[in-house]
Design a protein around this motif. Structure first.
Motif, PDB file in Angstrom:
ATOM      1  N   ARG A  75       0.825  -1.197   0.000  1.00  0.00           N
ATOM      2  CA  ARG A  75       0.000   0.000   0.000  1.00  0.00           C
ATOM      3  C   ARG A  75       0.859   1.245   0.000  1.00  0.00           C
ATOM      4  O   ARG A  75       1.806   1.342   0.769  1.00  0.00           O
ATOM      5  CB  ARG A  75      -0.900  -0.004   1.239  1.00  0.00           C
ATOM      6  N   ASN A  76       0.517   2.212  -0.851  1.00  0.00           N
ATOM      7  CA  ASN A  76       1.319   3.437  -0.960  1.00  0.00           C
ATOM      8  C   ASN A  76       0.703   4.610  -0.241  1.00  0.00           C
ATOM      9  O   ASN A  76       1.314   5.661  -0.156  1.00  0.00           O
ATOM     10  CB  ASN A  76       1.521   3.788  -2.435  1.00  0.00           C
ATOM     11  N   ARG A  77      -0.496   4.467   0.282  1.00  0.00           N
ATOM     12  CA  ARG A  77      -1.134   5.567   0.985  1.00  0.00           C
ATOM     13  C   ARG A  77      -1.445   5.085   2.400  1.00  0.00           C
ATOM     14  O   ARG A  77      -2.383   4.341   2.599  1.00  0.00           O
ATOM     15  CB  ARG A  77      -2.404   5.980   0.261  1.00  0.00           C
ATOM     16  N   PRO A  78      -0.631   5.463   3.388  1.00  0.00           N
ATOM     17  CA  PRO A  78      -0.830   4.908   4.724  1.00  0.00           C
ATOM     18  C   PRO A  78      -2.006   5.548   5.446  1.00  0.00           C
ATOM     19  O   PRO A  78      -2.500   6.598   5.049  1.00  0.00           O
ATOM     20  CB  PRO A  78       0.472   5.258   5.451  1.00  0.00           C
ATOM     21  N   GLU A  79      -2.438   4.888   6.540  1.00  0.00           N
ATOM     22  CA  GLU A  79      -3.466   5.458   7.391  1.00  0.00           C
ATOM     23  C   GLU A  79      -2.843   5.791   8.729  1.00  0.00           C
ATOM     24  O   GLU A  79      -1.892   5.168   9.145  1.00  0.00           O
ATOM     25  CB  GLU A  79      -4.589   4.435   7.604  1.00  0.00           C
ATOM     26  N   ARG A  80      -3.435   6.754   9.371  1.00  0.00           N
ATOM     27  CA  ARG A  80      -2.923   7.161  10.673  1.00  0.00           C
ATOM     28  C   ARG A  80      -2.955   5.977  11.638  1.00  0.00           C
ATOM     29  O   ARG A  80      -3.854   5.154  11.592  1.00  0.00           O
ATOM     30  CB  ARG A  80      -3.799   8.297  11.201  1.00  0.00           C
ATOM     31  N   TYR A  81      -1.952   5.903  12.529  1.00  0.00           N
ATOM     32  CA  TYR A  81      -1.848   4.781  13.456  1.00  0.00           C
ATOM     33  C   TYR A  81      -3.026   4.789  14.432  1.00  0.00           C
ATOM     34  O   TYR A  81      -3.333   5.787  15.067  1.00  0.00           O
ATOM     35  CB  TYR A  81      -0.542   4.868  14.248  1.00  0.00           C
ATOM     36  N   ASP A  82      -3.682   3.628  14.549  1.00  0.00           N
ATOM     37  CA  ASP A  82      -4.774   3.481  15.498  1.00  0.00           C
ATOM     38  C   ASP A  82      -4.513   2.185  16.243  1.00  0.00           C
ATOM     39  O   ASP A  82      -4.393   1.116  15.630  1.00  0.00           O
ATOM     40  CB  ASP A  82      -6.107   3.427  14.748  1.00  0.00           C
TER      41      ASP A  82
ATOM     42  N   ILE B  97       5.249   7.186  -4.388  1.00  0.00           N
ATOM     43  CA  ILE B  97       5.115   7.035  -5.845  1.00  0.00           C
ATOM     44  C   ILE B  97       6.153   6.054  -6.375  1.00  0.00           C
ATOM     45  O   ILE B  97       7.288   6.055  -5.922  1.00  0.00           O
ATOM     46  CB  ILE B  97       5.380   8.390  -6.545  1.00  0.00           C
ATOM     47  N   ASP B  98       5.761   5.260  -7.368  1.00  0.00           N
ATOM     48  CA  ASP B  98       6.723   4.403  -8.057  1.00  0.00           C
ATOM     49  C   ASP B  98       7.179   5.117  -9.309  1.00  0.00           C
ATOM     50  O   ASP B  98       6.490   5.123 -10.309  1.00  0.00           O
ATOM     51  CB  ASP B  98       6.053   3.075  -8.451  1.00  0.00           C
ATOM     52  N   GLU B  99       8.333   5.733  -9.223  1.00  0.00           N
ATOM     53  CA  GLU B  99       8.805   6.528 -10.350  1.00  0.00           C
ATOM     54  C   GLU B  99      10.290   6.302 -10.462  1.00  0.00           C
ATOM     55  O   GLU B  99      11.004   6.268  -9.465  1.00  0.00           O
ATOM     56  CB  GLU B  99       8.492   8.012 -10.086  1.00  0.00           C
TER      57      GLU B  99
END
Lengths: 159, 246
Positions: A75-82, B97-99
């Motif tokens: 995953r490239n978009r993390p979520e805030r730690y919970d 980003i994968d760049e």
């Protein structure tokens, strides 16, 4: 630290193992052991090498699409730690692994079942053709079975 | 107000820090007096976050962001990504980003509305930039150089570009970005503007080598001087570098 996948055989590369090769176009190739690295240097295509995961997936020998694979995606978009979410995730990980293994096993056994019925047909044919080669005792039992089968068939036809 | 500082004897402040309107990233593991200058200026207003990217300290040149989001290269580890997401405010979208061109800070220059990018970036990256940062993206070169992120820096109020930029280019960029631009230098004549300074809408940090003239140019083009409205004053005009290069 991240557990990567070997580029050739798709097994996990643990820290302290393997070799990484960085090509001139900045693509990184990770190998779990020298076997995979040497195969890569020989320019072998993993999709044609029988013991790799790529070959097995391509030929349908191993499970390809399943919802359990979605959990392990990068995953490239993390979520805030919970804390609660992390706790639930850690509890769920062994359960998901177990389910995935079960599903993979059933995939393989389902694949082999088709072979079983074909094998039974082949065996029946062989018994019919080479009936005289059976030992005497078995021949008698086979004849009885044949007779009863024919009787039931006649009954069915009469009805 | 513009301050002058050094990172471990290097005047390239923009390499080790990334300053935006919503947050500030500084290199982790360096001497505390570097971070304390940022904190003194920005403490209550925006979070100052110590970070590393891929285990390195050159955070300013590897990442790019504005108040809407932060873009990171593929070399960022999962732990660093999580740390950044936890430390930054919720409105900031953190995206990896994968760049192939992983030094995003050298390839992309942006403010809150517009971004200039290296013409060699892939299309998916461009879409991600416009999506995550919420900006309009233009592929441009500056003074014939494709590394726009290094050779120019701009905020919502103004911008500073490479000293050898021609006047026509300057006008074109100015109309694209909708901010006043000036061609100048920092750090005693260094042409790599964005590496030598960090700037946002109300604060600027330059290297110690920056001369008083350069500092006054910076303060006027970025509108940092308190209570001074509108365009550049007449006293600064003489020192502008654009008159030297025709």
């Amino acid at each position: 630290m991240r557990l990567e996948k070997c580029w050739f055989c798709s097994s996990t590369v643990y820290p302290g193992h393997g070799i990484q090769f960085v090509r001139n176009d900045a693509k990184v190739f990770r190998f779990c052991r020298s076997k995979c690295h040497k195969n890569f240097k020989m320019k072998r295509n993993p999709r044609k090498v029988k013991w790799t995961k790529a070959y097995r997936r391509l030929r349908g020998k191993d499970m390809t699409q399943d919802s359990t694979f979605e959990f392990e995606r990068k995953r490239n978009r993390p979520e805030r730690y919970d804390r609660n979410v992390t706790e639930q995730t850690l509890k769920a990980i062994p359960l998901i692994t177990k389910i995935r293994h079960e599903r993979q096993k059933t995939h393989i056994s389902d694949r082999q079942k088709q072979g079983k019925s074909k094998q039974r047909e082949k065996d029946a044919k062989e018994v019919e053709q080479d009936f005289h080669m059976l030992p005497k005792m078995l021949q008698e039992t086979k004849v009885k079975v044949r007779v009863t089968q024919q009787q039931t068939e006649d009954n069915v036809m009469e009805e | 107000m513009a301050s002058r500082l050094k990172f471990e004897n290097s005047c390239e402040v923009g390499v080790f820090s990334r300053l935006t309107n919503a947050y500030c990233l500084v290199a982790a593991g360096g001497a505390e007096n570097f971070v304390s200058v940022f904190e003194a200026e920005l403490a209550g207003v925006i979070p100052v976050v110590r970070a590393s990217i891929g285990g390195t300290r050159i955070v300013g040149r590897l990442c790019v962001g504005n108040k809407n989001g932060l873009l990171l290269p593929h070399t960022t580890t999962d732990q660093e990504l999580q740390h950044l997401k936890n430390s930054l405010p919720d409105q900031v979208v953190v995206q990896r980003i994968d760049e192939r061109l992983s030094a995003l800070g050298n390839c992309i220059a942006c403010n809150d509305h517009v971004a200039l990018t290296n013409p060699d970036l892939t299309k998916e990256t461009e879409e991600l930039i416009s999506d995550v940062l919420g900006v309009e993206v233009f592929r441009q070169t500056i003074a014939g150089n494709i590394l726009v992120g290094s050779f120019c820096t701009f905020s919502n109020k103004g911008g500073l570009v490479h000293p050898r930029t021609s006047v026509e280019d300057l006008d074109e960029l100015s109309t694209l970005l909708q901010v006043p631009l000036v061609a100048g230098t920092v750090n005693r004549g260094s042409e790599v503007i964005a590496s030598g300074m960090a700037v946002n809408d109300w604060a600027a940090f330059c290297g110690s080598d920056t001369t008083a003239t350069e500092l006054s140019v910076v303060e006027s083009v970025f509108r940092l001087r308190d209570g001074r409205p509108g365009a550049l004053g007449a006293d600064v005009r003489k020192s502008l570098v654009e008159s030297c290069f025709v």
